[in-house]
Design a protein around this motif. Sequence first.
Motif, mmCIF file in Angstrom:
data_model
loop_
_atom_site.group_PDB
_atom_site.id
_atom_site.type_symbol
_atom_site.label_atom_id
_atom_site.label_comp_id
_atom_site.label_asym_id
_atom_site.label_seq_id
_atom_site.Cartn_x
_atom_site.Cartn_y
_atom_site.Cartn_z
ATOM 1 N N GLU A 199 -37.288 -9.504 48.215
ATOM 2 C CA GLU A 199 -36.414 -8.400 48.615
ATOM 3 C C GLU A 199 -35.685 -7.753 47.439
ATOM 4 O O GLU A 199 -35.137 -6.665 47.571
ATOM 5 C CB GLU A 199 -35.400 -8.881 49.653
ATOM 6 C CG GLU A 199 -36.047 -9.349 50.939
ATOM 7 C CD GLU A 199 -35.072 -9.473 52.094
ATOM 8 O OE1 GLU A 199 -34.055 -8.753 52.111
ATOM 9 O OE2 GLU A 199 -35.328 -10.297 52.995
ATOM 10 N N TRP A 200 -35.663 -8.440 46.296
ATOM 11 C CA TRP A 200 -35.021 -7.900 45.093
ATOM 12 C C TRP A 200 -36.047 -7.736 43.979
ATOM 13 O O TRP A 200 -37.139 -8.293 44.026
ATOM 14 C CB TRP A 200 -33.923 -8.832 44.590
ATOM 15 C CG TRP A 200 -32.718 -8.947 45.467
ATOM 16 C CD1 TRP A 200 -32.528 -8.394 46.704
ATOM 17 C CD2 TRP A 200 -31.531 -9.693 45.192
ATOM 18 N NE1 TRP A 200 -31.297 -8.727 47.201
ATOM 19 C CE2 TRP A 200 -30.663 -9.526 46.299
ATOM 20 C CE3 TRP A 200 -31.114 -10.475 44.120
ATOM 21 C CZ2 TRP A 200 -29.406 -10.119 46.350
ATOM 22 C CZ3 TRP A 200 -29.861 -11.071 44.166
ATOM 23 C CH2 TRP A 200 -29.019 -10.889 45.265
ATOM 24 N N GLY A 201 -35.669 -6.974 42.966
ATOM 25 C CA GLY A 201 -36.454 -6.881 41.751
ATOM 26 C C GLY A 201 -35.516 -6.880 40.559
ATOM 27 O O GLY A 201 -34.320 -6.606 40.698
ATOM 28 N N PHE A 202 -36.063 -7.181 39.378
ATOM 29 C CA PHE A 202 -35.266 -7.159 38.154
ATOM 30 C C PHE A 202 -36.135 -6.609 37.040
ATOM 31 O O PHE A 202 -37.140 -7.219 36.666
ATOM 32 C CB PHE A 202 -34.769 -8.565 37.797
ATOM 33 C CG PHE A 202 -33.629 -8.570 36.812
ATOM 34 C CD1 PHE A 202 -32.355 -8.949 37.211
ATOM 35 C CD2 PHE A 202 -33.822 -8.186 35.496
ATOM 36 C CE1 PHE A 202 -31.289 -8.944 36.311
ATOM 37 C CE2 PHE A 202 -32.781 -8.160 34.588
ATOM 38 C CZ PHE A 202 -31.500 -8.552 35.002
ATOM 39 N N VAL A 203 -35.742 -5.443 36.512
ATOM 40 C CA VAL A 203 -36.466 -4.806 35.414
ATOM 41 C C VAL A 203 -35.736 -5.125 34.110
ATOM 42 O O VAL A 203 -34.600 -4.707 33.906
ATOM 43 C CB VAL A 203 -36.570 -3.285 35.618
ATOM 44 C CG1 VAL A 203 -37.247 -2.622 34.418
ATOM 45 C CG2 VAL A 203 -37.352 -2.976 36.900
ATOM 46 N N GLU A 204 -36.397 -5.896 33.258
ATOM 47 C CA GLU A 204 -35.809 -6.319 31.989
ATOM 48 C C GLU A 204 -35.851 -5.185 30.963
ATOM 49 O O GLU A 204 -36.724 -4.320 31.003
ATOM 50 C CB GLU A 204 -36.581 -7.509 31.422
ATOM 51 C CG GLU A 204 -36.696 -8.693 32.352
ATOM 52 C CD GLU A 204 -35.493 -9.604 32.291
ATOM 53 O OE1 GLU A 204 -34.542 -9.293 31.548
ATOM 54 O OE2 GLU A 204 -35.518 -10.638 32.987
ATOM 55 N N GLN A 205 -34.913 -5.241 30.013
ATOM 56 C CA GLN A 205 -34.931 -4.269 28.923
ATOM 57 C C GLN A 205 -36.214 -4.405 28.113
ATOM 58 O O GLN A 205 -36.876 -3.412 27.801
ATOM 59 C CB GLN A 205 -33.724 -4.463 28.004
ATOM 60 C CG GLN A 205 -33.730 -3.525 26.798
ATOM 61 C CD GLN A 205 -32.486 -3.668 25.943
ATOM 62 O OE1 GLN A 205 -31.573 -4.413 26.273
ATOM 63 N NE2 GLN A 205 -32.444 -2.956 24.846
ATOM 64 N N ASN A 206 -36.571 -5.629 27.770
ATOM 65 C CA ASN A 206 -37.818 -5.886 27.054
ATOM 66 C C ASN A 206 -38.875 -6.270 28.085
ATOM 67 O O ASN A 206 -38.779 -7.330 28.703
ATOM 68 C CB ASN A 206 -37.634 -7.026 26.048
ATOM 69 C CG ASN A 206 -38.878 -7.254 25.207
ATOM 70 O OD1 ASN A 206 -39.983 -6.825 25.557
ATOM 71 N ND2 ASN A 206 -38.715 -7.948 24.094
ATOM 72 N N PRO A 207 -39.876 -5.426 28.305
ATOM 73 C CA PRO A 207 -40.853 -5.718 29.366
ATOM 74 C C PRO A 207 -41.579 -7.039 29.169
ATOM 75 O O PRO A 207 -42.057 -7.629 30.137
ATOM 76 C CB PRO A 207 -41.810 -4.526 29.307
ATOM 77 C CG PRO A 207 -41.607 -3.904 27.969
ATOM 78 C CD PRO A 207 -40.182 -4.161 27.610
ATOM 79 N N ARG A 208 -41.654 -7.526 27.940
ATOM 80 C CA ARG A 208 -42.309 -8.818 27.707
ATOM 81 C C ARG A 208 -41.564 -9.954 28.393
ATOM 82 O O ARG A 208 -42.136 -11.008 28.658
ATOM 83 C CB ARG A 208 -42.424 -9.080 26.196
ATOM 84 C CG ARG A 208 -43.454 -8.177 25.515
ATOM 85 C CD ARG A 208 -43.514 -8.400 24.019
ATOM 86 N NE ARG A 208 -44.599 -7.651 23.424
ATOM 87 C CZ ARG A 208 -45.804 -8.127 23.189
ATOM 88 N NH1 ARG A 208 -46.081 -9.393 23.514
ATOM 89 N NH2 ARG A 208 -46.741 -7.395 22.649
ATOM 90 N N ASP A 209 -40.268 -9.749 28.661
ATOM 91 C CA ASP A 209 -39.497 -10.763 29.379
ATOM 92 C C ASP A 209 -39.723 -10.693 30.889
ATOM 93 O O ASP A 209 -39.377 -11.638 31.606
ATOM 94 C CB ASP A 209 -37.991 -10.590 29.093
ATOM 95 C CG ASP A 209 -37.644 -10.864 27.642
ATOM 96 O OD1 ASP A 209 -38.345 -11.665 27.002
ATOM 97 O OD2 ASP A 209 -36.662 -10.269 27.148
ATOM 98 N N GLY A 210 -40.272 -9.582 31.351
ATOM 99 C CA GLY A 210 -40.475 -9.399 32.784
ATOM 100 C C GLY A 210 -41.923 -9.410 33.219
ATOM 101 O O GLY A 210 -42.210 -9.223 34.407
ATOM 102 N N LEU A 211 -42.830 -9.628 32.259
ATOM 103 C CA LEU A 211 -44.255 -9.673 32.561
ATOM 104 C C LEU A 211 -44.835 -11.008 32.128
ATOM 105 O O LEU A 211 -44.290 -11.683 31.246
ATOM 106 C CB LEU A 211 -45.000 -8.559 31.813
ATOM 107 C CG LEU A 211 -44.691 -7.117 32.200
ATOM 108 C CD1 LEU A 211 -45.329 -6.156 31.199
ATOM 109 C CD2 LEU A 211 -45.171 -6.812 33.615
ATOM 110 N N ARG A 212 -45.953 -11.381 32.735
ATOM 111 C CA ARG A 212 -46.741 -12.510 32.250
ATOM 112 C C ARG A 212 -47.813 -11.942 31.340
ATOM 113 O O ARG A 212 -48.778 -11.317 31.790
ATOM 114 C CB ARG A 212 -47.347 -13.286 33.409
ATOM 115 C CG ARG A 212 -46.310 -14.033 34.226
ATOM 116 C CD ARG A 212 -46.965 -14.930 35.243
ATOM 117 N NE ARG A 212 -47.838 -15.910 34.598
ATOM 118 C CZ ARG A 212 -48.773 -16.625 35.228
ATOM 119 N NH1 ARG A 212 -48.971 -16.444 36.525
ATOM 120 N NH2 ARG A 212 -49.516 -17.495 34.578
ATOM 121 N N MET A 213 -47.628 -12.138 30.037
ATOM 122 C CA MET A 213 -48.473 -11.463 29.066
ATOM 123 C C MET A 213 -49.883 -12.043 28.991
ATOM 124 O O MET A 213 -50.780 -11.395 28.476
ATOM 125 C CB MET A 213 -47.810 -11.518 27.681
ATOM 126 C CG MET A 213 -46.400 -10.942 27.648
ATOM 127 S SD MET A 213 -46.323 -9.218 28.188
ATOM 128 C CE MET A 213 -47.096 -8.383 26.793
#
Length: 269
Positions: free
Chosen positions: A101-115
């Motif tokens: 139900e929530w989301g969180f968009v990090e400033q550095n996308p590498r912190d919010g993605l599985r690379m």
Amino acid sequence: MSAAERLQPAVAATEPLFSARDLTRLYGPDKGCQGVSFDLYPGEVLGIVGESGSGKSTLLSLLSGRCPPDRGAVSYRARDGQWLDLYSASEAERRTLLRTEWGFVEQNPRDGLRMAVSAGANIGERLMAQGVRHYGELRAAGLDWLSQVEIDPARIDDLPRTFSGGMQQRLQIARNLVSAPRLVFMDEPTGGLDVSVQARLLDLLRGLVRELDLAVVIVTHDLAVARLLADRLMVMRRSRVVEAGLTDQILDDPQHPYSQLLVSSVLQP
């Protein structure tokens, strides 16, 4: 349309979606945040602005359940209409909330993605957390959302590390929004991007927020970003909210001396 005009229908038609009361966490006399209270309504965008060290990031961590407060409470009205006390919930319940139900968009996308997994897998993971298991459905959602965030769907099997910074941020947005969240936290989502990429990303965000009727809490140091996206602003200084109100009112006619300095870009220590 002005911020006041955008805000009015949400406030008039609904009860709050999210509520913070006396939220406080201090790391020193003026470090952290203290005494923050507000209600957030469905479809409303709240911007939190202030110079570095003002407490913005601490507040965002508290609101999203990433760290506990010294005192205060955060409540969320779930899809079933029941109010959830965030800090009475278990760690597993909070993790589930952030993945559904929530989301969180990090400033550095590498912190919010599985690379190490593909773009499509990054998007599909959020749907899998909601119980979707059919490969065709997951892949179709991945293709659709890559298109929505202006990434060539043919790159669905590519790793995020092969994408530019702006593309990684757009992929992170798709990863967060595919599960149809009701509330999204954003931490400097345009930070570190060049001006042309920022403008493209902001146009994308503004369209998605309105189209999906998202409630958003966004931290930014950039007042142009705040003006474009936020219905309301809270101005923070030395851990406290010094002024709060409609975005246009604060940016066009700030009342607090610090807000006046912030708007005129003449920040004093």
